[in-house]
Design a protein around this motif. Structure first.
Motif, PDB file in Angstrom:
ATOM      1  N   ALA A  15       0.839  -1.198  -0.009  1.00  0.00           N
ATOM      2  CA  ALA A  15       0.126   0.114   0.161  1.00  0.00           C
ATOM      3  C   ALA A  15       1.131   1.288   0.085  1.00  0.00           C
ATOM      4  N   VAL A  16       0.277   2.332  -0.498  1.00  0.00           N
ATOM      5  CA  VAL A  16       0.968   3.549  -0.321  1.00  0.00           C
ATOM      6  C   VAL A  16       0.676   4.144   1.121  1.00  0.00           C
ATOM      7  N   ALA A  17       1.889   4.620   1.832  1.00  0.00           N
ATOM      8  CA  ALA A  17       1.636   4.928   3.084  1.00  0.00           C
ATOM      9  C   ALA A  17       2.500   6.203   3.335  1.00  0.00           C
ATOM     10  N   ASN A  18       2.211   7.137   4.236  1.00  0.00           N
ATOM     11  CA  ASN A  18       2.977   8.458   4.498  1.00  0.00           C
ATOM     12  C   ASN A  18       3.977   7.909   5.622  1.00  0.00           C
ATOM     13  N   GLY A  19       5.510   8.318   5.273  1.00  0.00           N
ATOM     14  CA  GLY A  19       6.484   7.911   6.249  1.00  0.00           C
ATOM     15  C   GLY A  19       7.533   9.015   6.036  1.00  0.00           C
ATOM     16  N   THR A  20       8.270   8.714   6.694  1.00  0.00           N
ATOM     17  CA  THR A  20       9.777   9.611   6.748  1.00  0.00           C
ATOM     18  C   THR A  20      11.076   8.816   6.422  1.00  0.00           C
ATOM     19  N   VAL A  21      11.785   9.036   5.618  1.00  0.00           N
ATOM     20  CA  VAL A  21      13.163   8.558   5.298  1.00  0.00           C
ATOM     21  C   VAL A  21      13.958   8.325   6.423  1.00  0.00           C
ATOM     22  N   THR A  22      14.381   7.350   7.063  1.00  0.00           N
ATOM     23  CA  THR A  22      15.231   7.353   8.323  1.00  0.00           C
ATOM     24  C   THR A  22      16.852   6.879   7.909  1.00  0.00           C
ATOM     25  N   LYS A  23      16.545   6.097   6.834  1.00  0.00           N
ATOM     26  CA  LYS A  23      18.101   5.543   6.318  1.00  0.00           C
ATOM     27  C   LYS A  23      18.256   5.235   4.759  1.00  0.00           C
ATOM     28  N   ILE A  24      19.205   5.785   4.370  1.00  0.00           N
ATOM     29  CA  ILE A  24      19.521   5.223   2.841  1.00  0.00           C
ATOM     30  C   ILE A  24      20.560   4.302   2.867  1.00  0.00           C
ATOM     31  N   VAL A  25      20.364   3.208   1.913  1.00  0.00           N
ATOM     32  CA  VAL A  25      21.322   2.160   1.844  1.00  0.00           C
ATOM     33  C   VAL A  25      21.254   1.750   0.265  1.00  0.00           C
ATOM     34  N   ARG A  32      10.213   5.468   8.401  1.00  0.00           N
ATOM     35  CA  ARG A  32       9.314   5.398   9.610  1.00  0.00           C
ATOM     36  C   ARG A  32       7.818   5.641   9.296  1.00  0.00           C
ATOM     37  N   LEU A  33       7.006   4.599   9.364  1.00  0.00           N
ATOM     38  CA  LEU A  33       5.617   4.835   8.967  1.00  0.00           C
ATOM     39  C   LEU A  33       4.753   5.219  10.261  1.00  0.00           C
ATOM     40  N   ALA A  34       5.295   4.706  11.494  1.00  0.00           N
ATOM     41  CA  ALA A  34       4.510   5.074  12.726  1.00  0.00           C
ATOM     42  C   ALA A  34       5.751   4.960  13.933  1.00  0.00           C
ATOM     43  N   GLY A  36       7.820   3.271  16.070  1.00  0.00           N
ATOM     44  CA  GLY A  36       8.201   2.162  16.363  1.00  0.00           C
ATOM     45  C   GLY A  36       8.055   1.059  15.170  1.00  0.00           C
ATOM     46  N   VAL A  37       7.738   1.617  14.113  1.00  0.00           N
ATOM     47  CA  VAL A  37       7.273   1.013  12.790  1.00  0.00           C
ATOM     48  C   VAL A  37       8.019   1.438  11.695  1.00  0.00           C
ATOM     49  N   LYS A  38       8.766   0.450  11.135  1.00  0.00           N
ATOM     50  CA  LYS A  38       9.552   0.965   9.932  1.00  0.00           C
ATOM     51  C   LYS A  38       9.365  -0.006   8.766  1.00  0.00           C
ATOM     52  N   GLY A  39       9.597   0.398   7.743  1.00  0.00           N
ATOM     53  CA  GLY A  39       9.513  -0.323   6.580  1.00  0.00           C
ATOM     54  C   GLY A  39      10.364  -0.097   5.397  1.00  0.00           C
ATOM     55  N   LEU A  40      10.776  -1.096   4.526  1.00  0.00           N
ATOM     56  CA  LEU A  40      11.938  -0.951   3.517  1.00  0.00           C
ATOM     57  C   LEU A  40      11.266  -0.742   2.137  1.00  0.00           C
ATOM     58  N   LEU A  41      11.615   0.471   1.561  1.00  0.00           N
ATOM     59  CA  LEU A  41      11.137   0.631   0.207  1.00  0.00           C
ATOM     60  C   LEU A  41      12.391   0.288  -0.591  1.00  0.00           C
ATOM     61  N   HIS A  42      12.182  -0.838  -1.493  1.00  0.00           N
ATOM     62  CA  HIS A  42      13.308  -1.385  -2.389  1.00  0.00           C
ATOM     63  C   HIS A  42      13.673  -0.321  -3.502  1.00  0.00           C
ATOM     64  N   VAL A  43      14.709  -0.101  -3.896  1.00  0.00           N
ATOM     65  CA  VAL A  43      15.260   0.741  -4.882  1.00  0.00           C
ATOM     66  C   VAL A  43      14.478   0.677  -6.217  1.00  0.00           C
ATOM     67  N   SER A  44      14.063  -0.689  -6.526  1.00  0.00           N
ATOM     68  CA  SER A  44      13.160  -0.928  -7.729  1.00  0.00           C
ATOM     69  C   SER A  44      12.002  -0.453  -7.906  1.00  0.00           C
TER      70      SER A  44
END
Length: 66
Positions: A15-25, A32-34, A36-44
């Motif tokens: 799903a599309v969700a609002n969040g804040t970039v916390t780390k670039i790899v 950070r989605l909420a 204590g909740v982080k997700g990974l957005l893959h480069v692809s």
């Protein structure tokens, strides 16, 4: 397992969700989605065309829909 179920109800997979970039790899960004909740957005999944490096598309602390 109970914690995973609560997170799944907060943000649906793919799903599309609002969040804040916390780390670039090299392979994407952690968002950070909420509290204590982080997700990974893959480069692809960052753009409709090929992305050579995630930092060409986003920056730390960027807040938007991902």
């Amino acid at each position: 397992m109970r914690q995973l179920l609560r997170i799944e109800h907060l943000v649906a997979v793919a799903a599309v969700a609002n969040g804040t970039v916390t780390k670039i790899v090299p392979f994407g960004v952690f968002v950070r989605l909420a509290p204590g909740v982080k997700g990974l957005l893959h480069v692809s999944d960052m753009a409709s065309s090929s992305v050579a490096s995630p930092d060409r598309v986003v920056r730390l602390a960027l807040r938007r829909g991902f």
